[in-house]
Scaffold this motif. Structure first.
Motif, PDB file in Angstrom:
ATOM      1  N   LEU A  33      15.824   5.239  -5.737  1.00 16.28           N
ATOM      2  CA  LEU A  33      15.687   3.972  -6.462  1.00 16.28           C
ATOM      3  C   LEU A  33      16.647   2.970  -5.847  1.00 16.28           C
ATOM      4  O   LEU A  33      17.871   3.055  -6.018  1.00 16.28           O
ATOM      5  CB  LEU A  33      16.006   4.154  -7.948  1.00 16.28           C
ATOM      6  CG  LEU A  33      15.101   5.059  -8.774  1.00 16.28           C
ATOM      7  CD1 LEU A  33      15.602   6.501  -8.765  1.00 16.28           C
ATOM      8  CD2 LEU A  33      15.042   4.565 -10.231  1.00 16.28           C
ATOM      9  N   GLY A  55      10.768   1.372  -6.053  1.00 15.28           N
ATOM     10  CA  GLY A  55      11.237   0.042  -6.411  1.00 15.28           C
ATOM     11  C   GLY A  55      11.564  -0.863  -5.247  1.00 15.28           C
ATOM     12  O   GLY A  55      12.029  -1.988  -5.462  1.00 15.28           O
ATOM     13  N   LEU A 103      20.275   6.163  -7.476  1.00 17.77           N
ATOM     14  CA  LEU A 103      20.178   4.810  -8.026  1.00 17.77           C
ATOM     15  C   LEU A 103      21.204   3.912  -7.367  1.00 17.77           C
ATOM     16  O   LEU A 103      22.407   4.028  -7.612  1.00 17.77           O
ATOM     17  CB  LEU A 103      20.399   4.819  -9.538  1.00 17.77           C
ATOM     18  CG  LEU A 103      20.463   3.425 -10.206  1.00 17.77           C
ATOM     19  CD1 LEU A 103      19.170   2.650  -9.994  1.00 17.77           C
ATOM     20  CD2 LEU A 103      20.786   3.552 -11.691  1.00 17.77           C
ATOM     21  N   LEU A 120      19.230  -2.444  -7.260  1.00 13.67           N
ATOM     22  CA  LEU A 120      17.864  -2.526  -7.764  1.00 13.67           C
ATOM     23  C   LEU A 120      17.813  -3.434  -8.991  1.00 13.67           C
ATOM     24  O   LEU A 120      16.763  -3.965  -9.355  1.00 13.67           O
ATOM     25  CB  LEU A 120      17.359  -1.128  -8.121  1.00 13.67           C
ATOM     26  CG  LEU A 120      15.889  -0.968  -8.506  1.00 13.67           C
ATOM     27  CD1 LEU A 120      14.969  -1.421  -7.391  1.00 13.67           C
ATOM     28  CD2 LEU A 120      15.582   0.477  -8.885  1.00 13.67           C
ATOM     29  N   VAL A 121      18.974  -3.619  -9.640  1.00 14.43           N
ATOM     30  CA  VAL A 121      19.098  -4.526 -10.785  1.00 14.43           C
ATOM     31  C   VAL A 121      19.438  -5.923 -10.283  1.00 14.43           C
ATOM     32  O   VAL A 121      20.370  -6.112  -9.499  1.00 14.43           O
ATOM     33  CB  VAL A 121      20.198  -4.045 -11.748  1.00 14.43           C
ATOM     34  CG1 VAL A 121      20.399  -5.047 -12.887  1.00 14.43           C
ATOM     35  CG2 VAL A 121      19.874  -2.654 -12.282  1.00 14.43           C
ATOM     36  N   VAL A 136      14.866  -1.118 -15.068  1.00 13.68           N
ATOM     37  CA  VAL A 136      15.395   0.012 -14.296  1.00 13.68           C
ATOM     38  C   VAL A 136      15.732   1.181 -15.213  1.00 13.68           C
ATOM     39  O   VAL A 136      15.420   2.343 -14.915  1.00 13.68           O
ATOM     40  CB  VAL A 136      16.625  -0.424 -13.482  1.00 13.68           C
ATOM     41  CG1 VAL A 136      17.279   0.776 -12.805  1.00 13.68           C
ATOM     42  CG2 VAL A 136      16.224  -1.471 -12.440  1.00 13.68           C
TER      43      VAL A 136
END
Length: 305
Positions: free
Chosen positions: A121, A175, A226, A230-231, A253
């Motif tokens: 991710l 993502g 993670l 990605l945020v 997410v």
């Protein structure tokens, strides 16, 4: 059968564009992550941290900066992850650090018998090599090293029990937006599975459910990576990368992550690229992230008796 979650800190920004990520493991603990997990019924063992390494100049290796330090951290993480996963049913939470920490998580998990899959991710595919890009930051080259792509650093690609650590069919990109031209060639030539950013944005639960019931079900054990970039930085200023209005909402997410950690073969999550200096000065940004992570992980690891 153990249901323990071992927390391992990897406070290194050796592979990063700049310093900051080395502060994240301590900052997440200070934000209450361990107590929050225990409060949700998770049997937590805090295994402490590997050596703290801050990003530094490496003028002798401009295209693969600090490769020796990155390899050192990955090796240290690998040994701790291997030991943590030795008990049947045990799981790990690795707190980075930059994205190269994942090489250590995979190397440690790869020593156990059975098949292993990795859901990655991240806003980026991290499939670059020191030859395909000239910026020298290894933290967007991690997947390339996991796959042993030509042009990667041999010592880092060889940090685990085999080279390559993973075959292309063992990696799913989740993502990502459009990769670089070089990365796209690697994805296409190796037929790497990919759930595009737009699919996750439109329905994170459905996108993650398809992965759990489809691609991920073929493996005995499942790792999740993670990268917090990605945020979207405009939604939650957590990441080392400050891109705005291009990534996903934090809620999106976390909705996907909740489904993925609930996979029956889930065995470990690595969280990377958090820069504590980018959050609110009162610590509330990290406290919110710690609370969300604890709730998500409790759904898969907590005591539900």
């Amino acid at each position: 059968m153990s249901n323990r979650l071992t927390v391992i800190g990897a406070p290194s920004s050796a592979g990063a564009y700049g310093p900051g990520q080395e502060q994240a493991p301590r900052a997440l603990r200070d934000a209450g992550l361990i107590d929050l997990l225990r409060g949700h019924g998770v049997d937590v063992e805090d295994a402490g941290d590997t050596e703290t390494i801050r990003m530094r100049a490496d003028r002798d290796n401009p295209r693969a900066r600090n490769a020796d330090l990155v390899t050192h951290t990955a090796s240290s993480v690998a040994s701790r992850v291997r030991d943590a996963l030795a008990a049947e049913g045990s799981k790990v939470l690795v707190l980075g650090g930059d994205c190269t920490v994942e090489l250590g998580t995979v190397a440690g998990a790869a020593t156990a018998p059975g098949t292993l899959g990795l859901v990655y991710l991240d806003h980026d595919a991290d499939l670059n090599t020191p030859q395909s890009t000239d910026d020298g930051a290894l933290d967007w080259m991690g997947v390339a090293h996991l796959l042993g792509v030509d042009g990667t650093v041999a010592s880092l690609a060889g940090v685990g029990p085999r080279v390559p650590l993973l075959d292309p069919e063992q990696v799913l990109l989740f993502g990502q937006v459009e990769p670089t031209a070089f990365e796209r060639t690697v994805i296409d030539e190796r037929d790497i599975a990919w759930v595009h950013h737009d699919e996750v944005r439109d329905d994170p639960v459905e996108a993650a459910t398809r992965v759990v019931k489809g691609w991920a079900a073929q493996f005995d054990r499942l790792l999740l990576h993670l990268d917090i970039d990605l945020v979207d930085f405009a939604d939650a200023p957590l990441a080392e990368n400050t891109r705005r209005n291009v990534a996903l909402k934090l809620e999106t997410v976390m909705a996907a992550l909740e489904v993925l950690v609930a996979a029956p073969n889930f065995c470990g999550l690595t969280v990377c690229e958090i820069n504590p200096d980018h959050g609110e000065p009162d610590g509330s940004t990290l406290q919110d992230l710690a609370s969300r992570l604890a709730r998500v992980l409790a759904g898969a690891v907590g005591d539900h008796s």
